[in-house]
Design an enzyme around this catalytic site. Structure first.
Site, PDB file in Angstrom:
ATOM      1  N   THR A 180     -46.918  27.391  -7.492  1.00  0.00           N
ATOM      2  CA  THR A 180     -46.561  26.876  -8.818  1.00  0.00           C
ATOM      3  C   THR A 180     -47.273  27.618  -9.934  1.00  0.00           C
ATOM      4  O   THR A 180     -46.689  27.873 -10.993  1.00  0.00           O
ATOM      5  CB  THR A 180     -46.882  25.368  -8.904  1.00  0.00           C
ATOM      6  OG1 THR A 180     -46.076  24.657  -7.975  1.00  0.00           O
ATOM      7  CG2 THR A 180     -46.608  24.828 -10.305  1.00  0.00           C
ATOM      8  N   ASP A 224     -49.006  22.563  -2.218  1.00  0.00           N
ATOM      9  CA  ASP A 224     -48.470  21.749  -1.121  1.00  0.00           C
ATOM     10  C   ASP A 224     -49.212  21.973   0.193  1.00  0.00           C
ATOM     11  O   ASP A 224     -49.462  21.025   0.946  1.00  0.00           O
ATOM     12  CB  ASP A 224     -46.984  22.032  -0.917  1.00  0.00           C
ATOM     13  CG  ASP A 224     -46.116  21.381  -1.975  1.00  0.00           C
ATOM     14  OD1 ASP A 224     -46.612  20.472  -2.657  1.00  0.00           O
ATOM     15  OD2 ASP A 224     -44.952  21.783  -2.124  1.00  0.00           O
TER      16      ASP A 224
END
Length: 217
Positions: free
Chosen positions: A12, A86
């Site tokens: 991200t 994640d």
């Protein structure tokens, strides 16, 4: 001035908006430009090794990361790795077992918002990671939201909040005070680096939230 290697893997922090959602697309050089103050702290060499969403991280990617760290140890004083949130705690853990007795800092970080987004946590997370990478810390850690977490003890508890990671059953390794790194845990390290670039894929993953509910409910 210390020399730091920045390894980029996507995630991200390096993502841009597309018609298919967020996709890793920013270079390591672009990330460094977002923290101009780091230029007074160290000399940075950027090396892209992956460009993926960390939810797609596999055992072969862990080997790529571990090998890149191992190759950089002789030529740099520390290493920073940008990674998606994640699976970052999984990566820090397994890489910790592949590279044991590290006598230099290896720091993983990421962000909940792309570094180009307004108010992104990526700016402070990345800068603080370079601070740890230029400190006296030795070993593998995860730096996120002002926390310095041992690589084998990081656990993600939030998918949106900037305070996304905690240290599981182990003290935090340090903190940031008045803009500086304060180390509180720094284990004795052997002079003999152990590098074991092997991963066994024959593992069943069973996830339980029992301990999480006991601690945070």
């Amino acid at each position: 001035m210390k020399k730091i290697l920045l390894l980029t893997t996507g995630g991200t922090i390096a993502s841009v908006k597309t018609d298919k959602g967020l996709v890793p697309g920013l270079s390591g050089e672009w990330l460094v430009e977002k923290i101009p103050q780091v230029k007074t702290l160290c000399e940075i060499t950027v090396k892209p090794i992956l460009n993926i969403d960390s939810s797609n991280m596999s055992s072969s990617d862990w080997l790529v990361i571990a090998n890149a760290i191992h190759e950089g140890l002789d030529n740099f004083d520390g290493i920073v790795i940008t990674h998606g949130t994640d699976t970052m705690s999984y990566t820090t853990s397994i890489v910790s077992y592949m590279l044991r007795n590290l006598n230099k800092p290896v720091v993983f970080t990421g962000s909940q918002l792309p570094i180009d987004a307004e108010g992104s946590d990526g700016v402070i997370n990345l800068f603080q990671s370079f601070q740890v990478a230029t400190s006296d810390f030795k070993g593998i850690c995860l730096v996120f939201n002002g926390k310095i977490i041992k690589g084998t003890r990081a656990f993600k508890i939030h998918s949106i909040s900037e305070d996304a990671f905690v240290s599981c059953n182990y003290p935090y390794l340090g903190k940031f005070q008045d803009g500086k790194v304060v180390l509180e845990q720094n284990e004795e390290i052997s002079d003999n680096l152990e590098f074991s670039p092997k991963v066994c894929d024959e593992v069943v993953f069973v996830k339980s939230n029992t301990w999480y509910k006991a601690i945070y409910s």
